[in-house]
Design an enzyme around this catalytic site. Structure first.
Site, mmCIF file in Angstrom:
data_model
loop_
_atom_site.group_PDB
_atom_site.id
_atom_site.type_symbol
_atom_site.label_atom_id
_atom_site.label_comp_id
_atom_site.label_asym_id
_atom_site.label_seq_id
_atom_site.Cartn_x
_atom_site.Cartn_y
_atom_site.Cartn_z
ATOM 1 N N ARG A 59 0.833 -1.221 0.000
ATOM 2 C CA ARG A 59 0.000 0.000 0.000
ATOM 3 C C ARG A 59 0.860 1.260 0.000
ATOM 4 O O ARG A 59 0.506 2.262 -0.615
ATOM 5 C CB ARG A 59 -0.964 -0.034 1.188
ATOM 6 C CG ARG A 59 -2.074 -1.058 0.930
ATOM 7 C CD ARG A 59 -2.997 -1.198 2.090
ATOM 8 N NE ARG A 59 -3.667 0.041 2.416
ATOM 9 C CZ ARG A 59 -4.299 0.253 3.566
ATOM 10 N NH1 ARG A 59 -4.343 -0.705 4.475
ATOM 11 N NH2 ARG A 59 -4.884 1.397 3.795
ATOM 12 N N HIS A 109 -5.821 7.433 12.318
ATOM 13 C CA HIS A 109 -5.535 5.992 12.214
ATOM 14 C C HIS A 109 -4.121 5.703 11.717
ATOM 15 O O HIS A 109 -3.834 4.598 11.275
ATOM 16 C CB HIS A 109 -6.572 5.307 11.303
ATOM 17 C CG HIS A 109 -7.931 5.197 11.920
ATOM 18 N ND1 HIS A 109 -9.068 4.913 11.203
ATOM 19 C CD2 HIS A 109 -8.336 5.328 13.216
ATOM 20 C CE1 HIS A 109 -10.118 4.881 12.016
ATOM 21 N NE2 HIS A 109 -9.705 5.140 13.242
ATOM 22 N N THR A 176 -17.221 8.335 4.712
ATOM 23 C CA THR A 176 -16.925 7.301 5.716
ATOM 24 C C THR A 176 -18.200 6.548 6.053
ATOM 25 O O THR A 176 -19.288 7.133 6.100
ATOM 26 C CB THR A 176 -16.226 7.890 6.969
ATOM 27 O OG1 THR A 176 -16.041 6.850 7.929
ATOM 28 C CG2 THR A 176 -16.985 9.030 7.592
ATOM 29 N N SER A 177 -18.045 5.226 6.288
ATOM 30 C CA SER A 177 -19.219 4.355 6.444
ATOM 31 C C SER A 177 -19.850 4.452 7.829
ATOM 32 O O SER A 177 -20.943 3.953 8.042
ATOM 33 C CB SER A 177 -18.819 2.908 6.176
ATOM 34 O OG SER A 177 -17.794 2.522 7.079
HETATM 35 C C1 BJW Z 1 -17.685 7.542 -1.221
HETATM 36 C C2 BJW Z 1 -17.144 7.395 -2.488
HETATM 37 C C3 BJW Z 1 -17.033 8.566 -3.240
HETATM 38 C C4 BJW Z 1 -17.188 5.455 -1.599
HETATM 39 N N1 BJW Z 1 -17.424 9.716 -2.740
HETATM 40 N N2 BJW Z 1 -18.091 8.715 -0.749
HETATM 41 C C5 BJW Z 1 -18.289 -2.913 19.193
HETATM 42 C C6 BJW Z 1 -19.045 -1.748 19.120
HETATM 43 C C7 BJW Z 1 -18.441 -0.497 18.958
HETATM 44 C C8 BJW Z 1 -17.067 -0.398 18.842
HETATM 45 C C9 BJW Z 1 -16.329 -1.558 18.922
HETATM 46 C C10 BJW Z 1 -16.933 -2.798 19.093
HETATM 47 N N3 BJW Z 1 -15.948 -3.737 19.109
HETATM 48 C C11 BJW Z 1 -14.761 -3.131 18.960
HETATM 49 C C12 BJW Z 1 -14.977 -1.801 18.833
HETATM 50 C C13 BJW Z 1 -13.937 -0.751 18.622
HETATM 51 C C14 BJW Z 1 -13.353 -0.832 17.231
HETATM 52 C C15 BJW Z 1 -14.491 -0.757 16.214
HETATM 53 O O1 BJW Z 1 -15.018 0.297 15.897
HETATM 54 N N4 BJW Z 1 -14.855 -1.891 15.629
HETATM 55 C C16 BJW Z 1 -15.966 -1.914 14.657
HETATM 56 C C17 BJW Z 1 -15.595 -2.832 13.522
HETATM 57 C C18 BJW Z 1 -17.240 -2.281 15.401
HETATM 58 N N5 BJW Z 1 -12.471 0.317 17.096
HETATM 59 C C19 BJW Z 1 -11.213 0.258 17.473
HETATM 60 O O2 BJW Z 1 -10.691 -0.771 17.865
HETATM 61 C C20 BJW Z 1 -10.448 1.563 17.427
HETATM 62 N N6 BJW Z 1 -9.826 1.774 18.694
HETATM 63 C C21 BJW Z 1 -10.537 1.942 19.819
HETATM 64 O O3 BJW Z 1 -11.759 1.890 19.831
HETATM 65 O O4 BJW Z 1 -9.754 2.183 20.915
HETATM 66 C C22 BJW Z 1 -10.413 2.313 22.185
HETATM 67 C C23 BJW Z 1 -10.875 3.696 22.503
HETATM 68 C C24 BJW Z 1 -10.724 4.752 21.667
HETATM 69 C C25 BJW Z 1 -11.153 6.018 22.009
HETATM 70 C C26 BJW Z 1 -11.773 6.237 23.174
HETATM 71 C C27 BJW Z 1 -11.933 5.177 24.037
HETATM 72 C C28 BJW Z 1 -11.483 3.916 23.699
HETATM 73 C C29 BJW Z 1 -9.353 1.520 16.384
HETATM 74 C C30 BJW Z 1 -9.905 1.511 15.011
HETATM 75 C C31 BJW Z 1 -8.776 1.358 13.997
HETATM 76 C C32 BJW Z 1 -9.323 1.313 12.580
HETATM 77 N N7 BJW Z 1 -8.278 1.010 11.705
HETATM 78 C C33 BJW Z 1 -8.593 0.907 10.271
HETATM 79 C C34 BJW Z 1 -7.351 0.376 9.541
HETATM 80 C C35 BJW Z 1 -6.315 1.451 9.325
HETATM 81 C C36 BJW Z 1 -5.178 0.963 8.544
HETATM 82 C C37 BJW Z 1 -5.468 0.545 7.157
HETATM 83 O O5 BJW Z 1 -5.837 1.392 6.346
HETATM 84 O O6 BJW Z 1 -5.252 -0.627 6.890
HETATM 85 O O7 BJW Z 1 -8.955 2.166 9.721
HETATM 86 S S1 BJW Z 1 -10.017 -0.082 9.960
HETATM 87 C C38 BJW Z 1 -10.557 0.795 8.558
HETATM 88 O O8 BJW Z 1 -11.873 1.339 8.810
HETATM 89 C C39 BJW Z 1 -9.602 1.992 8.445
HETATM 90 C C40 BJW Z 1 -10.550 3.117 8.200
HETATM 91 O O9 BJW Z 1 -9.930 4.330 8.566
HETATM 92 C C41 BJW Z 1 -11.750 2.747 8.999
HETATM 93 C C42 BJW Z 1 -13.026 3.414 8.573
HETATM 94 O O10 BJW Z 1 -13.355 3.050 7.254
HETATM 95 P P1 BJW Z 1 -13.983 4.137 6.299
HETATM 96 O O11 BJW Z 1 -12.986 5.187 6.021
HETATM 97 O O12 BJW Z 1 -15.293 4.557 6.816
HETATM 98 O O13 BJW Z 1 -14.129 3.282 4.929
HETATM 99 P P2 BJW Z 1 -15.316 2.306 4.480
HETATM 100 O O14 BJW Z 1 -14.798 1.485 3.360
HETATM 101 O O15 BJW Z 1 -15.908 1.599 5.618
HETATM 102 O O16 BJW Z 1 -16.418 3.306 3.918
HETATM 103 C C43 BJW Z 1 -16.197 4.071 2.744
HETATM 104 C C44 BJW Z 1 -17.350 5.052 2.596
HETATM 105 O O17 BJW Z 1 -17.064 5.884 1.493
HETATM 106 C C45 BJW Z 1 -18.706 4.384 2.315
HETATM 107 O O18 BJW Z 1 -19.683 4.964 3.171
HETATM 108 C C46 BJW Z 1 -18.990 4.726 0.848
HETATM 109 O O19 BJW Z 1 -20.374 4.973 0.586
HETATM 110 C C47 BJW Z 1 -18.231 6.020 0.684
HETATM 111 N N8 BJW Z 1 -17.751 6.265 -0.669
HETATM 112 N N9 BJW Z 1 -16.890 6.043 -2.695
HETATM 113 C C48 BJW Z 1 -17.986 9.747 -1.502
HETATM 114 N N10 BJW Z 1 -16.526 8.506 -4.501
#
Ligand code: BJW
Length: 235
Positions: A59, A109, A176-177
């Site tokens: 990447r 992130h 973001t989703s």
């Molecule tokens: C367009 C488009 C166009 C397309 N124009 N739009 C249960 C319930 C709640 C939370 C948790 C749970 N179990 C665990 C958790 C916490 C967990 C979590 O959220 N898990 C879920 C899966 C439920 N989170 C964590 O572990 C985080 N840490 C944490 O919570 O620490 C504790 C804490 C924090 C703060 C306070 C207190 C405690 C860490 C999260 C780390 C995420 N890391 C990643 C990987 C990064 C590295 C990599 O790139 O490989 O980050 S995961 C991945 O998802 C990446 C992204 O940044 C992130 C979000 O994804 P994003 O950007 O939203 O992409 P998509 O693909 O999901 O969506 C794309 C969107 O674009 C869509 O909506 C399309 O419609 C749109 N789109 N084309 C406009 N042209």
């Protein structure tokens, strides 16, 4: 003359989609060939560092083949022109916001062009491959890893983000989703603090119901339109 002063903009993978970087959860998503739990957890890094490092090496190398699009450029224009407070928080690990010229930026992130020492916490700007066992120039430990926030790890800059959201007049989420926390919860924090909230997304997201307004369409069209409108209202 607008009464808006403090802005927080959250971006996700959708803003880079039109630059050719796959999103995570759509069809053809970045993880289609990789189970997320294989590449994006501290446990996976421990179990198979070669796989995880290779995934991020590919990447990082791919950044050379992409360029900022009109949405990144519009946010850079906003950053240059906005006289009030602005924080652009990106969940993306690519560098397209920086390459477009955005300065008031926080990578919650992590970043592909950065390596993190797991022993001493020093961050190093990084280009090229990062093999497991690479030594840290600060402490000497063979402990450099991709500077990426994995599931279960604390995202970066949370205090600064939460403080900016608490002061925001307007919170805008782009591409973001709403599937990953704590980023997905920022809209509710912003609303609770009295901000107006706006979502710009290709389609409705898991968080759409939390926004005052959702505009649907591609970021490369919606973001320049929104930036033009907010800057002209400011005059
Ligand atoms: C367009 C488009 C166009 C397309 N124009 N739009 C249960 C319930 C709640 C939370 C948790 C749970 N179990 C665990 C958790 C916490 C967990 C979590 O959220 N898990 C879920 C899966 C439920 N989170 C964590 O572990 C985080 N840490 C944490 O919570 O620490 C504790 C804490 C924090 C703060 C306070 C207190 C405690 C860490 C999260 C780390 C995420 N890391 C990643 C990987 C990064 C590295 C990599 O790139 O490989 O980050 S995961 C991945 O998802 C990446 C992204 O940044 C992130 C979000 O994804 P994003 O950007 O939203 O992409 P998509 O693909 O999901 O969506 C794309 C969107 O674009 C869509 O909506 C399309 O419609 C749109 N789109 N084309 C406009 N042209």
């Amino acid at each position: 003359m607008s009464t808006l002063h403090q802005l927080v903009v959250l971006t996700g993978a959708g803003i880079s989609a039109e630059s050719g970087i796959a999103t995570f959860r759509g069809p053809g998503g970045l993880w289609e060939g990789h189970r997320v739990e294989d590449v994006c957890t501290p446990e996976a890094l421990e179990r198979d560092p070669a796989l995880v490092h290779r995934f991020y090496d590919l990447r990082r190398a791919a950044l050379a083949t992409v360029a900022p699009n009109a949405a990144h450029r519009a946010l850079a224009r906003l950053d240059a022109a906005w006289p009030g407070e602005l924080l652009i928080v990106t969940q993306n690990v690519d560098d397209l916001h920086e390459r477009a010229g955005t300065r008031r930026l926080l990578h919650m992130h992590g970043a592909l062009r950065s390596a993190l020492c797991a022993a001493c916490g020093t961050r190093h700007q990084w280009e090229g491959a990062l093999p497991p066992g690479t030594g840290c120039a600060a402490c000497g430990a063979p402990a450099l890893r991709p500077d990426i926030v994995f599931f279960g790890e604390m995202p970066y800059g949370m205090e600064r983000i939460e403080a900016a959201v608490a002061r925001a007049d307007l919170f805008v989420s782009i591409g973001t989703s709403g599937a990953v926390y704590p980023a997905a919860g920022l809209v509710r924090a912003a609303s609770a603090a009295g901000a107006t909230t706006l979502e710009l997304n290709l389609e409705r997201s898991a968080g759409s119901d939390w926004f005052d307004t959702s505009r649907l369409g591609p970021a490369a069209s919606l973001v320049p339109e929104w930036v033009d409108s907010i800057l002209s209202a400011q005059k």
